[in-house]
Design an enzyme around this catalytic site. Structure first.
Site: not given
Length: 408
Positions: A190, A220-221, A233, A304
């Protein structure tokens, strides 16, 4: 008696200035910023609280999303893969949310966002064009800086125009994290690169493409998620580096994004020892000081997802994030409950009205910018006058292929 929204709209009409058309460094003109401030001034606590929340919703019924926005005066919603059936259903959802905001007396578009980074994180897979993972953007830049940047910019432009055809106004991309490689379980491909300079160029090019298309990009982030070994997460990651190391590696793509007028930046839930030890970045005032005072960012700071494991178990994370300096709260675990909590915090004075008005006005200003830029570049339409999704998909597919080829 007119509603607080209509009264604010009337007040906004009186805003005038010789330099109202002068652009800011993050998209809106000075006039749009002043218009946004006038719009939110005087809103009651419920409206203010809603305008700083991007909600989550369950299922695929467009009316569920629209009702959530209407009931709580939300800025908008984030559409995830679980909310998607096909292009017609997505278009019905985004149209329903737009209608709900309009019916609520707001004459600017909603925040309708999606994680559509390319690669594995593409919540519209099967509906919108599949682009390579953003690592391809870094590879394209590394293969040839000038042509690579042009290809990345064109890819972001085409991706954004296809999103607009589906009714989206925001994209939660590009990823600006510098990955450390195998020790990074969350970001990986990513990220545009392991090299900060290459990553910075790729991010700036993508922001330029999204800006041109009139979609709000979200690097981001911040301050960086590519060098931690824990997925936010699930739990709270900690980044143990010096400020010098942070500035030399993690902050460089974000600094470049700010220079290239990124309208929004997403703040992570990583605890950065050099900034605020043990505190998720999204909840730490020091993080927003770093973003605004050191990097000079004046746009929308969005958290986020507040439903992530790193923060979801904390007491009133939405209140803490807003008080710390966030402007927009993404996907709290319980949208309705969060709206009630924020409303109560404003009414009780635990959140200052000035702080929330500042946040809400930034969100409105960037939506006024999005409305203007998108209006100046309409999406192509078919014979029935609807967005020509086939034409947009053809352009996007060609751009995706060109990006893949440039990446080698």
């Amino acid at each position: 008696m007119p509603s607080s929204a209509s009264t604010a709209s009337d007040a906004a009409g009186d805003v005038s200035s010789e330099d109202s058309a002068e652009p800011t460094g993050w998209g809106p003109t000075l006039g749009e910023v002043e218009q946004a401030r006038a719009l939110v001034t005087g809103w009651d606590a419920e409206r203010l609280a809603g305008q700083v929340v991007v909600g989550r919703y369950a299922g695929t019924d467009p009316e569920v999303a629209a009702d959530l926005v209407a009931e709580h005066h939300l800025a908008g919603v984030s559409v995830t893969a679980e909310n998607v059936v096909d292009a017609a259903q997505v278009r019905a959802t985004t149209a329903a949310v737009e209608a709900a905001v309009s019916a609520d007396g707001r004459d600017f578009p909603p925040v309708v966002g999606v994680d559509q980074e390319g690669g594995l994180v593409s919540h519209l897979s099967g509906v919108a064009t599949d682009f390579p993972a953003f690592a391809a953007a870094g590879d394209a830049v590394a293969a040839g800086e000038k042509p690579g940047r042009a290809v990345v910019r064109a890819a972001a432009d085409a991706l954004a125009m296809e999103l607009r055809g589906l009714g989206f106004t925001w994209v939660f991309a590009p990823v600006a994290d510098v990955t450390i490689g195998a020790g990074d379980p969350t970001i990986g491909s990513r990220s545009p690169s392991t090299d900060p300079a290459t990553a910075a160029l790729a991010v700036a090019a993508a922001v330029a493409g999204y800006d041109r298309a009139g979609v709000v990009s979200t690097p981001k982030h911040f301050p960086g998620h590519g060098a931690v070994g824990v997925d936010s997460h699930v739990a709270l990651p900690e980044l143990d580096v010096s400020m010098a190391e942070l500035a030399d590696r993690d902050l460089r793509p974000f600094a470049k994004a700010v220079l290239h007028e990124a309208p929004s930046i997403m703040v992570s839930h990583v605890a950065v020892d050099a900034v605020a030890p043990g505190v998720p970045a999204s909840l730490a005032p020091e993080t927003y000081d770093l973003l605004r005072e050191e990097l000079g960012f004046e746009g929308v700071a969005i958290t986020d997802s507040l439903g992530m494991g790193a923060v979801a178990g904390r007491e009133e994370p939405a209140v803490s994030a807003l008080a710390a300096g966030a402007d927009l709260l993404l996907m709290p675990a319980d949208t309705a409950r969060t709206h009630r909590t924020l409303t109560r915090a404003i009414e009780e004075g635990r959140l200052s009205r000035e702080r929330v008005e500042e946040a809400a006005s930034r969100v409105v200003a960037v939506q006024l910018w999005q409305q203007r830029v998108a209006g100046a570049r309409p999406v192509p339409v078919d014979a029935a006058g609807a967005p020509d999704l086939d034409a947009l998909a053809d352009t996007a597919a060609a751009a995706a292929e060109e990006l893949a080829a440039a990446a080698g």
